[in-house]
Design a protein around this motif. Structure first.
Motif, PDB file in Angstrom:
ATOM      1  N   SER A  14     -35.344 -32.544  21.782  1.00 26.40           N
ATOM      2  CA  SER A  14     -36.268 -32.297  20.905  1.00 26.40           C
ATOM      3  C   SER A  14     -36.974 -33.680  20.489  1.00 26.40           C
ATOM      4  CB  SER A  14     -36.397 -31.472  19.830  1.00 26.40           C
ATOM      5  OG  SER A  14     -37.376 -31.160  19.487  1.00 26.40           O
ATOM      6  N   ASP A  15     -38.264 -34.109  20.772  1.00 29.32           N
ATOM      7  CA  ASP A  15     -39.140 -35.580  20.512  1.00 29.32           C
ATOM      8  C   ASP A  15     -39.445 -35.780  19.382  1.00 29.32           C
ATOM      9  OD1 ASP A  15     -41.302 -33.583  21.471  1.00 29.32           O
ATOM     10  OD2 ASP A  15     -42.301 -34.961  22.562  1.00 29.32           O
ATOM     11  N   ARG A  16     -38.835 -33.701  18.766  1.00 30.18           N
ATOM     12  CA  ARG A  16     -39.608 -34.409  16.991  1.00 30.18           C
ATOM     13  C   ARG A  16     -37.969 -34.456  16.097  1.00 30.18           C
ATOM     14  NH1 ARG A  16     -40.773 -28.232  14.957  1.00 30.18           N
ATOM     15  NH2 ARG A  16     -41.260 -29.576  13.567  1.00 30.18           N
ATOM     16  N   ILE A  17     -37.005 -34.467  16.637  1.00 31.57           N
ATOM     17  CA  ILE A  17     -35.756 -35.172  16.177  1.00 31.57           C
ATOM     18  C   ILE A  17     -35.726 -37.257  16.379  1.00 31.57           C
ATOM     19  CG2 ILE A  17     -33.364 -35.163  16.244  1.00 31.57           C
ATOM     20  CD1 ILE A  17     -34.377 -32.564  15.201  1.00 31.57           C
ATOM     21  N   THR A  18     -35.812 -37.432  15.100  1.00 31.58           N
ATOM     22  CA  THR A  18     -36.029 -38.890  15.103  1.00 31.58           C
ATOM     23  C   THR A  18     -34.243 -39.034  14.597  1.00 31.58           C
ATOM     24  OG1 THR A  18     -36.116 -38.282  12.449  1.00 31.58           O
ATOM     25  CG2 THR A  18     -37.617 -38.451  13.757  1.00 31.58           C
ATOM     26  N   ARG A  19     -33.758 -38.637  13.867  1.00 29.26           N
ATOM     27  CA  ARG A  19     -31.808 -38.539  13.414  1.00 29.26           C
ATOM     28  C   ARG A  19     -30.903 -37.402  13.623  1.00 29.26           C
ATOM     29  NH1 ARG A  19     -34.950 -38.250   9.522  1.00 29.26           N
ATOM     30  NH2 ARG A  19     -34.212 -37.773   7.625  1.00 29.26           N
ATOM     31  N   ARG A  20     -29.607 -38.464  13.475  1.00 28.00           N
ATOM     32  CA  ARG A  20     -28.728 -37.524  13.323  1.00 28.00           C
ATOM     33  C   ARG A  20     -28.183 -37.434  11.875  1.00 28.00           C
ATOM     34  NH1 ARG A  20     -23.811 -35.418  17.723  1.00 28.00           N
ATOM     35  NH2 ARG A  20     -26.339 -35.243  18.763  1.00 28.00           N
ATOM     36  N   GLU A  38     -17.753 -22.710  16.363  1.00 26.40           N
ATOM     37  CA  GLU A  38     -18.789 -23.003  15.824  1.00 26.40           C
ATOM     38  C   GLU A  38     -19.183 -24.521  15.767  1.00 26.40           C
ATOM     39  OE1 GLU A  38     -22.674 -22.427  12.621  1.00 26.40           O
ATOM     40  OE2 GLU A  38     -20.561 -21.405  12.000  1.00 26.40           O
ATOM     41  N   LEU A  39     -20.653 -24.425  16.767  1.00 26.92           N
ATOM     42  CA  LEU A  39     -20.776 -26.377  16.449  1.00 26.92           C
ATOM     43  C   LEU A  39     -21.681 -26.321  15.875  1.00 26.92           C
ATOM     44  CD1 LEU A  39     -20.073 -29.159  18.734  1.00 26.92           C
ATOM     45  CD2 LEU A  39     -20.682 -28.152  20.064  1.00 26.92           C
ATOM     46  N   TRP A  40     -21.370 -27.790  15.179  1.00 31.37           N
ATOM     47  CA  TRP A  40     -23.251 -27.636  14.660  1.00 31.37           C
ATOM     48  C   TRP A  40     -23.362 -28.570  14.551  1.00 31.37           C
ATOM     49  CZ3 TRP A  40     -23.244 -30.536  10.214  1.00 31.37           C
ATOM     50  CH2 TRP A  40     -22.091 -30.529   9.556  1.00 31.37           C
ATOM     51  N   GLY A  41     -25.014 -28.565  14.055  1.00 26.13           N
ATOM     52  CA  GLY A  41     -25.611 -30.497  13.363  1.00 26.13           C
ATOM     53  C   GLY A  41     -26.607 -30.155  12.748  1.00 26.13           C
ATOM     54  N   VAL A  42     -27.094 -31.436  12.205  1.00 20.50           N
ATOM     55  CA  VAL A  42     -27.856 -31.354  10.897  1.00 20.50           C
ATOM     56  C   VAL A  42     -29.141 -32.257  11.436  1.00 20.50           C
ATOM     57  CG1 VAL A  42     -28.831 -32.153   7.907  1.00 20.50           C
ATOM     58  CG2 VAL A  42     -26.476 -29.816   9.354  1.00 20.50           C
ATOM     59  N   PHE A  43     -29.713 -32.344  11.041  1.00 19.13           N
ATOM     60  CA  PHE A  43     -31.369 -33.804  12.401  1.00 19.13           C
ATOM     61  C   PHE A  43     -32.804 -33.653  11.051  1.00 19.13           C
ATOM     62  CE2 PHE A  43     -28.987 -31.354  15.837  1.00 19.13           C
ATOM     63  CZ  PHE A  43     -28.075 -32.314  16.576  1.00 19.13           C
ATOM     64  N   GLY A  44     -32.493 -34.928  11.489  1.00 15.02           N
ATOM     65  CA  GLY A  44     -34.055 -35.336  10.142  1.00 15.02           C
ATOM     66  C   GLY A  44     -35.484 -34.702  11.320  1.00 15.02           C
ATOM     67  N   LEU A  45     -36.563 -34.488  10.322  1.00 21.49           N
ATOM     68  CA  LEU A  45     -37.373 -34.384  11.644  1.00 21.49           C
ATOM     69  C   LEU A  45     -38.202 -35.159  11.602  1.00 21.49           C
ATOM     70  CD1 LEU A  45     -38.029 -30.576  11.681  1.00 21.49           C
ATOM     71  CD2 LEU A  45     -36.432 -32.413  13.099  1.00 21.49           C
ATOM     72  N   LEU A  46     -39.412 -35.675  12.124  1.00 20.03           N
ATOM     73  CA  LEU A  46     -40.277 -36.733  12.186  1.00 20.03           C
ATOM     74  C   LEU A  46     -41.397 -35.966  11.080  1.00 20.03           C
ATOM     75  CD1 LEU A  46     -41.281 -37.297  16.258  1.00 20.03           C
ATOM     76  CD2 LEU A  46     -40.438 -38.743  14.814  1.00 20.03           C
ATOM     77  N   SER A  47     -41.684 -34.620  10.837  1.00 23.65           N
ATOM     78  CA  SER A  47     -42.757 -34.204   9.143  1.00 23.65           C
ATOM     79  C   SER A  47     -41.809 -34.762   8.394  1.00 23.65           C
ATOM     80  CB  SER A  47     -41.646 -33.003  10.159  1.00 23.65           C
ATOM     81  OG  SER A  47     -40.646 -32.335   9.899  1.00 23.65           O
ATOM     82  N   GLY A  48     -41.010 -35.164   8.653  1.00 17.62           N
ATOM     83  CA  GLY A  48     -39.684 -35.700   6.822  1.00 17.62           C
ATOM     84  C   GLY A  48     -38.425 -34.152   6.269  1.00 17.62           C
ATOM     85  N   GLY A  49     -38.956 -33.552   7.085  1.00 17.05           N
ATOM     86  CA  GLY A  49     -38.168 -32.323   7.625  1.00 17.05           C
ATOM     87  C   GLY A  49     -36.757 -32.484   7.628  1.00 17.05           C
ATOM     88  N   TYR A  50     -36.111 -30.908   8.182  1.00 18.00           N
ATOM     89  CA  TYR A  50     -35.129 -30.426   8.467  1.00 18.00           C
ATOM     90  C   TYR A  50     -34.701 -29.797   9.331  1.00 18.00           C
ATOM     91  CZ  TYR A  50     -33.887 -34.262   4.303  1.00 18.00           C
ATOM     92  OH  TYR A  50     -33.395 -35.025   3.930  1.00 18.00           O
ATOM     93  N   ARG A  51     -33.446 -29.959  10.435  1.00 21.39           N
ATOM     94  CA  ARG A  51     -33.580 -29.530  10.839  1.00 21.39           C
ATOM     95  C   ARG A  51     -32.005 -29.008  11.172  1.00 21.39           C
ATOM     96  NH1 ARG A  51     -36.171 -29.077  16.999  1.00 21.39           N
ATOM     97  NH2 ARG A  51     -37.762 -28.275  15.392  1.00 21.39           N
ATOM     98  N   ASP A  71     -35.437 -24.787  10.666  1.00 22.42           N
ATOM     99  CA  ASP A  71     -36.092 -25.876  10.119  1.00 22.42           C
ATOM    100  C   ASP A  71     -36.990 -25.415   8.826  1.00 22.42           C
ATOM    101  OD1 ASP A  71     -35.928 -26.449  12.501  1.00 22.42           O
ATOM    102  OD2 ASP A  71     -38.059 -26.344  13.242  1.00 22.42           O
ATOM    103  N   LEU A  72     -36.512 -26.810   8.229  1.00 26.88           N
ATOM    104  CA  LEU A  72     -37.301 -26.990   6.679  1.00 26.88           C
ATOM    105  C   LEU A  72     -38.174 -28.307   6.448  1.00 26.88           C
ATOM    106  CD1 LEU A  72     -33.268 -26.328   7.061  1.00 26.88           C
ATOM    107  CD2 LEU A  72     -34.477 -25.188   4.899  1.00 26.88           C
ATOM    108  N   ASP A  73     -38.236 -27.892   5.303  1.00 23.32           N
ATOM    109  CA  ASP A  73     -38.986 -28.921   4.900  1.00 23.32           C
ATOM    110  C   ASP A  73     -38.344 -29.844   4.055  1.00 23.32           C
ATOM    111  OD1 ASP A  73     -38.923 -27.605   2.367  1.00 23.32           O
ATOM    112  OD2 ASP A  73     -41.533 -27.239   2.427  1.00 23.32           O
ATOM    113  N   SER A  74     -38.743 -30.949   3.463  1.00 27.12           N
ATOM    114  CA  SER A  74     -38.322 -32.071   3.132  1.00 27.12           C
ATOM    115  C   SER A  74     -37.611 -31.549   1.644  1.00 27.12           C
ATOM    116  CB  SER A  74     -39.217 -33.051   2.536  1.00 27.12           C
ATOM    117  OG  SER A  74     -40.383 -32.692   1.839  1.00 27.12           O
TER     118      SER A  74
END
Length: 268
Positions: A14-20, A38-51, A71-74
């Motif tokens: 997704s282009d909403r992802i800014t960083r891993r 289980e394969l997992w990842g935590v990402f930062g979103l353009l909105s300032g939150g997390y995925r 999806d979570l907020d900051s």
């Protein structure tokens, strides 16, 4: 256990992802035997939150594949939880969306076609859209407040909970949770008590002699006088990532442990 090159994994395009921020692999255990991964990842979103994203492949109690995205907020408050479960020739997709004082829930189902490439969870990115031929099999609204937590059968979600619960050693807190049940993906409201027991040194598969934070989680369903609720112990690192988890339910044990892990972000 299959070897994974974590740097080549692409859980989200997704282009909403800014960083891993972090990624890893758990092996899943039942009565001390490996039954999945289980394969997992935590990402930062353009909105300032997390995925938070996870893909689970299980052989027990029957073969099934699962995907979840939170999806979570900051402030680590939930914006949306999406879950997909492929089991015995059917796919269920559930959307849990908090609103103004309520939680909106919808569950869809459709048959899986033989050879459907989407059944191989690592071959394609997550898709949030509901299938064109899917039938809505459940819809509901529940009361939802700012202190309600959403939970699912993935250790990764404990990471989000611990981020939101900055407990000190010896302290405990009770939270109200809505759990997405399996295999129906319908909600179950219950209370959970998180306790930060102590700091403890363990030997893990990703690092020997590491200092972890030991937590316990007790669950209670309102109006249920039974004492067969699961009792969970988790060992987390300084970021809140669960290194190891043990769940005691009756005479059976369930759990998981990290086999690969990397924290790649500068944030703490």
């Amino acid at each position: 256990m299959e070897d994974f090159d974590l740097d080549k994994l692409d859980l989200d395009k997704s282009d909403r992802i800014t960083r891993r921020i972090a990624h890893g692999v758990y092996r899943i255990l039942h009565n001390r035997k490996v039954v999945g991964e289980e394969l997992w990842g935590v990402f930062g979103l353009l909105s300032g939150g997390y995925r938070l994203m996870t893909e689970i492949d299980l052989k027990w109690p029957v073969p099934n594949q699962q995907r979840a995205q939170l999806d979570l907020d900051s402030a680590w408050l939930t914006r949306k939880l999406w879950v997909q479960l492929d089991l015995e020739g059917k796919r269920r997709v559930a959307h849990y969306v908090p609103g103004d004082g309520e939680l909106e829930i919808a569950v869809y189902e459709e048959p899986l076609r033989y050879g459907d490439p989407n059944r191989a969870p690592r071959e394609q990115p997550l898709q949030l859209s509901v299938m064109a031929k899917a039938k809505r099999v459940y819809a509901a609204k529940m009361s939802y407040g700012p202190h309600t937590f959403l939970d699912y059968g993935s250790t990764l979600l404990n990471f989000a909970h611990l981020r939101r619960l900055p407990l000190k050693p010896g302290a405990q807190v009770q939270i109200e949770a809505v759990v997405v049940t399996q295999p129906l993906l319908e909600p179950l409201a219950l209370s959970q008590t998180y306790c930060y027991v102590r700091d403890e040194q363990i030997t893990s598969l990703v690092q020997p002699f590491m200092i972890t934070r030991r937590y316990t989680i007790e669950e209670h369903i309102a109006g249920d006088g039974k004492n067969d609720a699961p009792f969970t112990t988790i060992w987390a690192d300084q970021y809140g990532v669960v290194i190891k988890q043990d769940v005691l339910l009756g005479k059976e044990t369930h759990g998981c442990e990290l086999v690969s892990y990397q924290w790649v972000s500068q944030e703490t």
